[in-house]
Scaffold this active site. Structure first.
Site, PDB file in Angstrom:
ATOM      1  N   VAL A  61    -175.906 -21.214 -16.801  1.00 17.23           N
ATOM      2  CA  VAL A  61    -175.552 -21.738 -16.507  1.00 17.23           C
ATOM      3  C   VAL A  61    -176.967 -23.084 -16.346  1.00 17.23           C
ATOM      4  CG1 VAL A  61    -175.579 -21.848 -13.287  1.00 17.23           C
ATOM      5  CG2 VAL A  61    -174.304 -20.623 -14.224  1.00 17.23           C
ATOM      6  N   CYS A  62    -177.737 -22.344 -16.295  1.00 14.00           N
ATOM      7  CA  CYS A  62    -178.990 -23.334 -16.585  1.00 14.00           C
ATOM      8  C   CYS A  62    -178.626 -24.679 -17.590  1.00 14.00           C
ATOM      9  CB  CYS A  62    -180.401 -22.650 -16.789  1.00 14.00           C
ATOM     10  SG  CYS A  62    -180.932 -21.382 -15.759  1.00 14.00           S
TER      11      CYS A  62
END
Length: 189
Positions: free
Chosen positions: A48-49
């Site tokens: 996700v980052c």
């Protein structure tokens, strides 16, 4: 305990500056005199980052036009940030500085350290030119953030700072109406 209205803690750390292509030292003093977005994220080389950091890069030029500097921070080292920047298509686009907190002290001082895994939570701070926290958003690990909302929040925070006595209602945009709190509005909204 809420951090809204509090001064950011003193800190000093290393970061990787993609713009300068070098390691740089950053302190809380570097935040003074300008609006700042400090975006904590759990870890480099994750899932996700990179989508969040790439999304923030998509807003970076607009934020710069507003006099805003953006920093991302995780508990990785500045060396790992550089390696991630060199090997990820999404992260190679970044222009803002990636700050390192391998000792976890800054993340802990901002109260966004998930102690068990030793990783930062997914948190975004908007900090005014006086070093005062104006907004905080913290999401669960699996929920990515939308950087366009940060842009809207900065615009509202800047408006309120420059127009004492006025407030911005929900979904406010610069051309929209503001409110002036007073007895005449009680029970009428």
């Amino acid at each position: 305990m809420s951090q809204i209205g509090k001064k950011i803690p003193e800190f000093k750390t290393m970061g990787y500056s993609p713009k300068k292509e070098e390691f740089i030292e950053i302190t809380n003093k570097d935040f003074e005199g300008k609006w700042t977005v400090l975006m904590f994220y759990p870890a480099d080389f994750t899932f996700v980052c990179p989508t969040e950091l790439e999304d923030m890069q998509g807003q970076y030029a607009k934020l710069q036009e507003l006099g805003v500097e953006v920093y991302s921070m995780s508990t990785d080292t500045h060396f790992v940030h550089k390696a991630w920047h060199d090997h990820s298509e999404a992260i190679s686009k970044l222009e803002f500085t990636m700050l390192a907190d391998p000792h976890k002290s800054i993340t802990r001082d901002f109260d966004v350290l998930d102690e068990e895994p030793g990783l930062a939570q997914r948190a975004t701070f908007i900090i005014d030119p006086d070093g005062i926290i104006q907004t905080v958003e913290i999401n669960a690990d699996g929920i990515g953030r939308d950087a366009s909302q940060v842009y809207d929040k900065i615009r509202a925070a800047q408006f309120v700072r420059n127009n004492p006595g006025e407030v911005c209602p929900a979904k406010w945009k610069e051309t929209g109406e503001t409110l002036t709190p007073g007895l005449d509005l009680v029970g009428k909204i």
